[in-house]
Design an enzyme around this catalytic site. Sequence first.
Site, mmCIF file in Angstrom:
data_model
loop_
_atom_site.group_PDB
_atom_site.id
_atom_site.type_symbol
_atom_site.label_atom_id
_atom_site.label_comp_id
_atom_site.label_asym_id
_atom_site.label_seq_id
_atom_site.Cartn_x
_atom_site.Cartn_y
_atom_site.Cartn_z
ATOM 1 N N SER A 189 0.834 -1.181 0.000
ATOM 2 C CA SER A 189 0.000 0.000 0.000
ATOM 3 C C SER A 189 0.883 1.250 0.000
ATOM 4 C CB SER A 189 -0.951 -0.044 1.201
ATOM 5 O OG SER A 189 -2.041 0.814 0.989
ATOM 6 N N ASP A 452 -8.494 -4.859 -5.826
ATOM 7 C CA ASP A 452 -7.952 -3.869 -4.897
ATOM 8 C C ASP A 452 -8.492 -2.482 -5.231
ATOM 9 O OD1 ASP A 452 -6.438 -2.271 -3.236
ATOM 10 O OD2 ASP A 452 -4.517 -2.736 -4.189
#
Length: 517
Positions: A189, A452
């Site tokens: 991330s 995602d």
Amino acid sequence: MVYSRSTRLFATLSLLGIANAAIQNAILRGKPLLPQAPIPDREINGPNGATVNISTVYYFDQLIDHSNPSLGTFQQRYWTSNEYYQTGGPVILMTPGETDADGYEGYLTNGTINGQIAQQENGATVLVEHRFFGYSNPYDNLTSQSLELLTIEQAAQDLAYFAQNVDLPWEGGDSVKPDTTPWILVGGSYSGALTSWTMVSQPGVFYAGYASSGVVEAITDYYGYFTPIREYMPQNCSSDVEAVITYLDGLYDANNQTGIQSLKETFGLGALTHTDDFAAALQDNLFDWQSLQPDSGPDQMFFQFCDALEVKDGVSAGATGWGLDNAIEAWGSFWNTTYYSYVCGDTDAETCLGTYDTTESFWTDTSINNADRSWMWFVCNQVGYYQVGPPEGQPAIVSRILQPVYEERQCVNFFPQKFSTPPTPAVDATNAEYDGWNVNIDRLFFANGLRDPWREATVSADGLNKANTTTQPIYEGDGFHCSDLLTDNGVVDSTVLAVQQAGLAYMKEWLAAYGSQ
């Protein structure tokens, strides 16, 4: 200096979602956090039969300001494991990024890709806390003046300086600097983006990198967050959500305050003063998508939400949903019976979801270990990522009432000493400095997931078509946010396993060539 925790954390993503629900700022409910890995309730066997207590915290003297070393140092927390280490093996370094690192010790074990690399290559694992998060703070407050030293540049320099100067607290740990030992930087991330940004800006320190769901491109108007959600959520659910959002936006465009108030009251949010705050509240149900992983069951809050909209008397709606009237009633009922207490507990709606009362402690608390405040500093200054409604002409499961200025106004709420008017984050400068989507670094492995919500800020963004090369591989599975970081996700999803296996194969190949570069 060390101390030990006797308790272990078994945090899950669903619990993380609850912890991030009851906060006013919508972007913080979709913050790009790493999933937490289970921490084994045991001491790990290290080399020569020794035990490794991965909950032991160590401290590193990190420079307060890399451009002005005369300011001195602060104590940066880190954790380490040499369970699999043998002389000559690599050091695998990770920061969990924008959070208190205590609770992420699972990333030292082979329950994660970090530990898998260590096990395969006889390496050691290290977890280091990011500056201005948790208890790794140059100063004892999070005022705007202190946070001036919270930048991508300083964070990247922290990682390099740590690798070059730390004496790791196990036998031989003082002689594994990057000039003699391959260091591998792993992140997911934001910390996955930081992996890329660090390898761009601090060349030669890290021999290889692994970036999972790395949000390498800073984007102000990040409506793309909701694209994978809309694509992969149940179609009947997305159809009905889109119908309600279209209805709300129509009321807003017509300045139909009576209709808007009636809609708020259906959701039990009649006391929420501002329409943009109401529109942001409806985003909450979509942010729960980020908590999903390949093994998520039907009890997850996102699936409860869609079932509430789409299942009547045991019958599921078709692809077009049940229609607007039922969607309003069902969605409103879900908020009244289930979701309001999940998000707000006993707090009133304006305090919980409103963003206009700047006297609330949410905006003014400058004490340390406040990850939301620290992350917003990054957001407002360098990365943006404002999760807003899409342009006209695109399907909308989030209201177009929400535009970047909604979040930029809250930057002023948080940091009035820094901003007198809503700021525009310097995303162009960030992307120019750290290459964004244009990154081209040898031995940097990118791992992404189709489902995602941060996909559109990664090198696997739709339409980018970035080349997958043997020096900078890009692999994408069917997973969610950072799915490939957790070993168990590869057990239940063969596409995630394929990503993990590719990453491990590249690490083996690259490390076999170490010394010949």
